[in-house]
Design an enzyme around this catalytic site. Sequence first.
Site, PDB file in Angstrom:
ATOM      1  N   SER A  20       2.285  -5.261  -5.100  1.00  0.00           N
ATOM      2  CA  SER A  20       3.715  -5.365  -4.796  1.00  0.00           C
ATOM      3  C   SER A  20       4.416  -6.332  -5.744  1.00  0.00           C
ATOM      4  O   SER A  20       5.504  -6.048  -6.262  1.00  0.00           O
ATOM      5  CB  SER A  20       3.912  -5.830  -3.347  1.00  0.00           C
ATOM      6  OG  SER A  20       3.395  -4.900  -2.431  1.00  0.00           O
ATOM      7  N   GLY A  92       4.474   5.029  -5.243  1.00  0.00           N
ATOM      8  CA  GLY A  92       5.635   5.146  -4.370  1.00  0.00           C
ATOM      9  C   GLY A  92       6.537   3.937  -4.461  1.00  0.00           C
ATOM     10  O   GLY A  92       7.767   4.053  -4.477  1.00  0.00           O
ATOM     11  N   ARG A 121       6.033  12.827  -1.080  1.00  0.00           N
ATOM     12  CA  ARG A 121       6.410  11.687  -0.247  1.00  0.00           C
ATOM     13  C   ARG A 121       7.922  11.635  -0.030  1.00  0.00           C
ATOM     14  O   ARG A 121       8.705  12.007  -0.908  1.00  0.00           O
ATOM     15  CB  ARG A 121       5.887  10.390  -0.876  1.00  0.00           C
ATOM     16  CG  ARG A 121       4.365  10.404  -0.957  1.00  0.00           C
ATOM     17  CD  ARG A 121       3.801   9.184  -1.629  1.00  0.00           C
ATOM     18  NE  ARG A 121       3.990   7.992  -0.823  1.00  0.00           N
ATOM     19  CZ  ARG A 121       3.584   6.782  -1.197  1.00  0.00           C
ATOM     20  NH1 ARG A 121       2.963   6.624  -2.358  1.00  0.00           N
ATOM     21  NH2 ARG A 121       3.790   5.740  -0.418  1.00  0.00           N
ATOM     22  N   SER A 166      10.988  -1.173   6.440  1.00  0.00           N
ATOM     23  CA  SER A 166      10.401  -0.768   5.162  1.00  0.00           C
ATOM     24  C   SER A 166      10.827  -1.716   4.058  1.00  0.00           C
ATOM     25  O   SER A 166      12.013  -1.807   3.726  1.00  0.00           O
ATOM     26  CB  SER A 166      10.828   0.659   4.800  1.00  0.00           C
ATOM     27  OG  SER A 166      10.459   0.980   3.475  1.00  0.00           O
ATOM     28  N   GLN A 168      10.140  -1.234   1.021  1.00  0.00           N
ATOM     29  CA  GLN A 168      10.552  -0.410  -0.113  1.00  0.00           C
ATOM     30  C   GLN A 168      12.030  -0.052  -0.027  1.00  0.00           C
ATOM     31  O   GLN A 168      12.754  -0.131  -1.022  1.00  0.00           O
ATOM     32  CB  GLN A 168       9.690   0.844  -0.192  1.00  0.00           C
ATOM     33  CG  GLN A 168       8.258   0.571  -0.602  1.00  0.00           C
ATOM     34  CD  GLN A 168       7.461   1.847  -0.801  1.00  0.00           C
ATOM     35  OE1 GLN A 168       7.992   2.945  -0.737  1.00  0.00           O
ATOM     36  NE2 GLN A 168       6.167   1.701  -1.040  1.00  0.00           N
ATOM     37  N   ASP A 315      -0.751  -0.884   5.247  1.00  0.00           N
ATOM     38  CA  ASP A 315      -1.676  -0.455   4.196  1.00  0.00           C
ATOM     39  C   ASP A 315      -3.130  -0.760   4.530  1.00  0.00           C
ATOM     40  O   ASP A 315      -4.042  -0.206   3.910  1.00  0.00           O
ATOM     41  CB  ASP A 315      -1.312  -1.115   2.862  1.00  0.00           C
ATOM     42  CG  ASP A 315      -0.076  -0.493   2.239  1.00  0.00           C
ATOM     43  OD1 ASP A 315       0.197   0.695   2.513  1.00  0.00           O
ATOM     44  OD2 ASP A 315       0.619  -1.188   1.484  1.00  0.00           O
ATOM     45  N   LYS A 342       2.385   7.999   3.670  1.00  0.00           N
ATOM     46  CA  LYS A 342       1.719   7.258   2.598  1.00  0.00           C
ATOM     47  C   LYS A 342       1.158   8.228   1.549  1.00  0.00           C
ATOM     48  O   LYS A 342       1.512   9.396   1.506  1.00  0.00           O
ATOM     49  CB  LYS A 342       0.633   6.360   3.189  1.00  0.00           C
ATOM     50  CG  LYS A 342       1.185   5.197   4.009  1.00  0.00           C
ATOM     51  CD  LYS A 342       1.947   4.238   3.109  1.00  0.00           C
ATOM     52  CE  LYS A 342       2.483   3.032   3.837  1.00  0.00           C
ATOM     53  NZ  LYS A 342       3.146   2.090   2.906  1.00  0.00           N
ATOM     54  N   ARG A 346      -2.210   9.454   6.452  1.00  0.00           N
ATOM     55  CA  ARG A 346      -3.408   8.662   6.752  1.00  0.00           C
ATOM     56  C   ARG A 346      -3.868   8.795   8.200  1.00  0.00           C
ATOM     57  O   ARG A 346      -5.037   8.505   8.486  1.00  0.00           O
ATOM     58  CB  ARG A 346      -3.179   7.194   6.365  1.00  0.00           C
ATOM     59  CG  ARG A 346      -3.182   7.000   4.857  1.00  0.00           C
ATOM     60  CD  ARG A 346      -2.981   5.560   4.438  1.00  0.00           C
ATOM     61  NE  ARG A 346      -3.032   5.449   2.983  1.00  0.00           N
ATOM     62  CZ  ARG A 346      -2.520   4.438   2.290  1.00  0.00           C
ATOM     63  NH1 ARG A 346      -1.903   3.442   2.918  1.00  0.00           N
ATOM     64  NH2 ARG A 346      -2.614   4.414   0.971  1.00  0.00           N
ATOM     65  N   ARG A 399      -6.856   4.115  -0.833  1.00  0.00           N
ATOM     66  CA  ARG A 399      -7.293   3.282   0.294  1.00  0.00           C
ATOM     67  C   ARG A 399      -8.275   4.027   1.201  1.00  0.00           C
ATOM     68  O   ARG A 399      -9.148   3.399   1.807  1.00  0.00           O
ATOM     69  CB  ARG A 399      -6.082   2.775   1.076  1.00  0.00           C
ATOM     70  CG  ARG A 399      -5.167   1.900   0.228  1.00  0.00           C
ATOM     71  CD  ARG A 399      -4.225   1.057   1.053  1.00  0.00           C
ATOM     72  NE  ARG A 399      -3.166   0.509   0.220  1.00  0.00           N
ATOM     73  CZ  ARG A 399      -3.294  -0.554  -0.580  1.00  0.00           C
ATOM     74  NH1 ARG A 399      -4.453  -1.185  -0.652  1.00  0.00           N
ATOM     75  NH2 ARG A 399      -2.277  -0.986  -1.304  1.00  0.00           N
TER      76      ARG A 399
END
Length: 440
Positions: A20, A92, A121, A166, A168, A315, A342, A346, A399
């Site tokens: 990040s 992303g 996404r 979020s 993001q 995550d 994601k 997931r 991941r």
Amino acid sequence: MIPKKTKLKSREIEVPGDKSLSHRSVLFAALSKGKSKVTGFLEAEDPLNTMSAFAKLGLKVQKVKPGEYEFESPGKNKLVSPNVDLDFGNAGTGIRLSAGLICGLPGINATLTGDNSLKKRPMGRIIKPLSSMGASIVGLGEKETAPLKIEGKKLKGFRYESPIASAQVKSCLMLAAISSETDLEYSENILSRDHTENMFRFLGNKIEQISPLHFKIKPPYVLNGGEFRVPGDISSAAFFLVLGVLAKEGNLLIKNIGLNPARTGILTALQSMGAKIEIQNKRIECGEPVGDLKTYPSNLKKSNIPESLIPSIIDEIPILSVAGFFAEGGFEIRHAEELRAKESDRIHTMVSNFRELGIEVEEYTDGYSFDGTSKKSSEVWTRLSTVKKIPIQSYMDHRIAMSFLIFKTLSGLDLQIDETSWIETSFPGFEKLLESCINE
């Protein structure tokens, strides 16, 4: 009970730089006129794709040595339109944050794209608020997905109440406001990661904090080159935290890890399950808390994970689920529908792989649950221990691949993961480091 077999070498390790912060260091270097320096940069595909994208916009990049880069920007108003599409690969974070920044640059026209996984996404979550700021941004894929076509322009001030927690979305809108020299008022219902705010403050800017979930920023903004030190990524450390607490013997000391309170949910979750993890040498570097993490073999039990913790562990849920398989009473995660947006879905990915192992999993729209070290799961483990080449699907998700490599190491099962190359997007050298920790 599932027997503990893994013996570790007691040793110090380091994990790659925070993904990040690596992304954000490039973005702020591009916005800031003059020279910037970054050490500890994560040299993985995702942040390197972000770096490559901004090099095409006019950011000069020089690699000094592994993990250390010098950048020189002409300033945000002198960046140029790229003559090719900007390819963010699987990043992303890279595409969403960059979209915000570029939307606020008048005269800059660009198309932002990525790999097949990224093109699936959701981008509507940034397109809608950016459009409300006056941005010209269109998702050329189905259902407002990438590629994103952007025509940069002067944006207007904006007040936004985010329906989701979020980092993001928040960072995307902050960068749009900063690049366009306009004001932003932002609120969310649950606190998301605040790396962008910390880096913004580190460069000398002020944020008007109305409440922990509500803030304002307004120009003029201070955008001069700075020197950033990127700590180790706690999301990457999480795999070795789980390995360390579930080992039969041995201690791991994971050095120089970023301990931002919005990211340490993995520590809270593991410790609530009974994991013994010690924080040492805690300090502040470039506005971010940093420290060393020491693991001790522990007996885990099921623990309730509150909704408020979900944004800070989103995550880490795949590897936390692996820990749950070894926990007395099992594991349950709810309020985590964001997992479906994601690199892979997931929830579906973890459920389908656990079911492939014969584990009974209950799937919900927002999570899943399963028994842990019960008689039934012990029987599953006993049966699987005689099976050769048990297939695991990674679904192009780094991941998921790493989580099941840890599961394979801890369980001793002959898991055959279909593809592990995705790990390079966030953790180059993961398998080699994992092997170096095992005491044969």
